[in-house]
Design a protein around this motif. Structure first.
Motif, PDB file in Angstrom:
ATOM      1  N   ILE A 103     -13.392  -4.528  -1.186  1.00 51.35           N
ATOM      2  CA  ILE A 103     -12.853  -5.211  -0.006  1.00 51.35           C
ATOM      3  C   ILE A 103     -11.602  -6.008  -0.335  1.00 51.35           C
ATOM      4  CG2 ILE A 103     -13.378  -7.038   1.670  1.00 51.35           C
ATOM      5  CD1 ILE A 103     -16.207  -5.809   1.829  1.00 51.35           C
ATOM      6  N   SER A 141     -18.033  -0.279   2.871  1.00 51.00           N
ATOM      7  CA  SER A 141     -17.277  -1.529   2.692  1.00 51.00           C
ATOM      8  C   SER A 141     -15.806  -1.354   3.011  1.00 51.00           C
ATOM      9  CB  SER A 141     -17.441  -2.044   1.264  1.00 51.00           C
ATOM     10  OG  SER A 141     -18.779  -2.385   1.037  1.00 51.00           O
ATOM     11  N   SER A 176     -20.944  -5.745   5.295  1.00 49.90           N
ATOM     12  CA  SER A 176     -21.182  -4.423   4.704  1.00 49.90           C
ATOM     13  C   SER A 176     -22.642  -4.245   4.330  1.00 49.90           C
ATOM     14  CB  SER A 176     -20.299  -4.233   3.462  1.00 49.90           C
ATOM     15  OG  SER A 176     -18.939  -4.251   3.799  1.00 49.90           O
ATOM     16  N   ALA A 233     -13.770  -3.280   6.003  1.00 54.19           N
ATOM     17  CA  ALA A 233     -12.513  -4.021   5.807  1.00 54.19           C
ATOM     18  C   ALA A 233     -11.419  -3.485   6.727  1.00 54.19           C
ATOM     19  CB  ALA A 233     -12.073  -3.948   4.351  1.00 54.19           C
TER      20      ALA A 233
END
Length: 183
Positions: free
Chosen positions: A34, A83, A51, A87
């Motif tokens: 991330i 993840s 996540s 993001a």
């Protein structure tokens, strides 16, 4: 059944100790994924937690590989993809994507390094973080996460040609930020 398989099975049964083991085991990896997309640590920590919520909610969709020895690596890749998409969704929500034509070529000042041997992972991350948001996201998706330009275009809802342009500009900007003397 391997220990990791047992932990995953426990997570499917909503066993909090198993979930905690997964969280502690993969937190460092997912925060690193991330942080390639977002610059603020507080945002990254929140996105890691988001996540994990998605991971545990969708664990039933995780496909186990044929080879049990590859289970942990397959899970790592699957959770990393969740993840990175988390993001990207966060950045999309902040409307950080620009039109290719809106980005000036020479917006950022270059910094110079003298020896490639002095470059470590933190230096590389600083250079990548110096890229404009859209350049950084596409660079990460293509070069680090292994997405194709078609996948990037679908994920970010941009034309495939824009993905290629952003990647080219990201690479050019990285070359400017880290000039390597050529003979």
């Amino acid at each position: 059944m391997s220990a990791f398989e047992e932990v995953l099975a426990g997570c499917l049964k909503q066993d909090n100790k198993c979930k905690e083991m997964i969280y502690k085991s993969f937190y460092g990896y997912l925060i690193a994924v991330i942080l390639r997309y977002v610059k603020e640590r507080a945002d990254a920590e929140e996105l890691v937690n988001d996540s994990f919520i998605k991971i545990f909610k969708n664990l039933h969709t995780f496909r186990h590989p044929q080879d049990p020895e590859q289970l942990q690596n397959a899970f790592r890749a699957w959770s990393g993809k969740i993840s990175s998409r988390t993001a990207i969704d966060h950045l999309r929500g902040r409307k950080t994507f620009l039109n290719v034509d809106d980005i000036p070529e020479d917006k950022h000042h270059a910094t110079r390094e003298t020896a490639i041997a002095d470059l470590n992972a933190q230096d590389i991350m600083k250079l990548i973080n110096a890229l404009p948001d859209t350049h950084r996201i596409i660079f990460n998706m293509y070069e680090i996460e292994g997405y194709s330009h078609d996948e990037i275009a679908k994920t970010l809802d941009i034309p495939v040609s824009s993905s290629r342009v952003y990647l080219t500009r990201a690479k050019n900007k990285l070359r400017e930020l880290y000039s390597i003397p050529t003979n």
